[in-house]
Design an enzyme around this catalytic site. Structure first.
Site, PDB file in Angstrom:
ATOM      1  CG  ASP A  90      -1.966   1.100   1.156  1.00  0.00           C
ATOM      2  OD1 ASP A  90      -2.534   1.300   0.060  1.00  0.00           O
ATOM      3  OD2 ASP A  90      -2.218   1.764   2.172  1.00  0.00           O
ATOM      4  CB  THR A  91       1.847   3.708  -2.097  1.00  0.00           C
ATOM      5  OG1 THR A  91       2.754   2.618  -2.333  1.00  0.00           O
ATOM      6  CG2 THR A  91       2.610   5.017  -2.187  1.00  0.00           C
TER       7      THR A  91
END
Length: 127
Positions: A90-91
């Site tokens: 996830d970013t």
């Protein structure tokens, strides 16, 4: 690629079912660079964790990544005769005023977000 890693990468590809729990073109590109045999099964996780429950953006993205991987693993764990390795990630971007920003909901939202971030120091976290 470092030639010393080739046997390790080949071993992983032959001995494990490797799954990327993301449809992200960037994450696919990173795995492709390794010449790793993998398949893409995007997570169905809603990414709706309460950001206020986390001490940091890093903790938040790590939790999202783990939950994404776990969700995919639960769906596919009985569908393979090899051990399964699921890669989740996830970013997020954290604005200069500390707000965790997710993917924009629309092109207009993206434009507004970029305007708000422009000319300021912001941080990107990936977990």
């Amino acid at each position: 690629m470092n030639p010393l890693l080739v046997p390790l990468i080949e071993s992983i590809g032959h001995n494990f079912r490797v799954v990327l729990a993301s449809g992200s073109p960037r994450r696919k590109e990173l795995l492709d660079r390794l010449n790793l045999s993998y398949e893409v099964i995007p997570s169905n996780f809603a990414e709706d964790l309460d950001k206020s429950r986390f001490a940091s953006a890093a903790d938040y993205v790590i939790s999202n990544a783990v939950i994404k991987a776990q969700e995919v693993y639960q769906r596919i764990r009985d569908q393979s005769n090899k051990p399964v390795v699921v890669i989740g990630a996830d970013t997020v971007v954290v604005s200069s005023d500390g707000v965790i920003l997710e993917k924009p909901a629309s092109p207009e939202d993206a434009a507004d977000t970029l305007k708000g971030l422009s000319g300021k120091s912001n941080m990107v976290y990936t977990g």
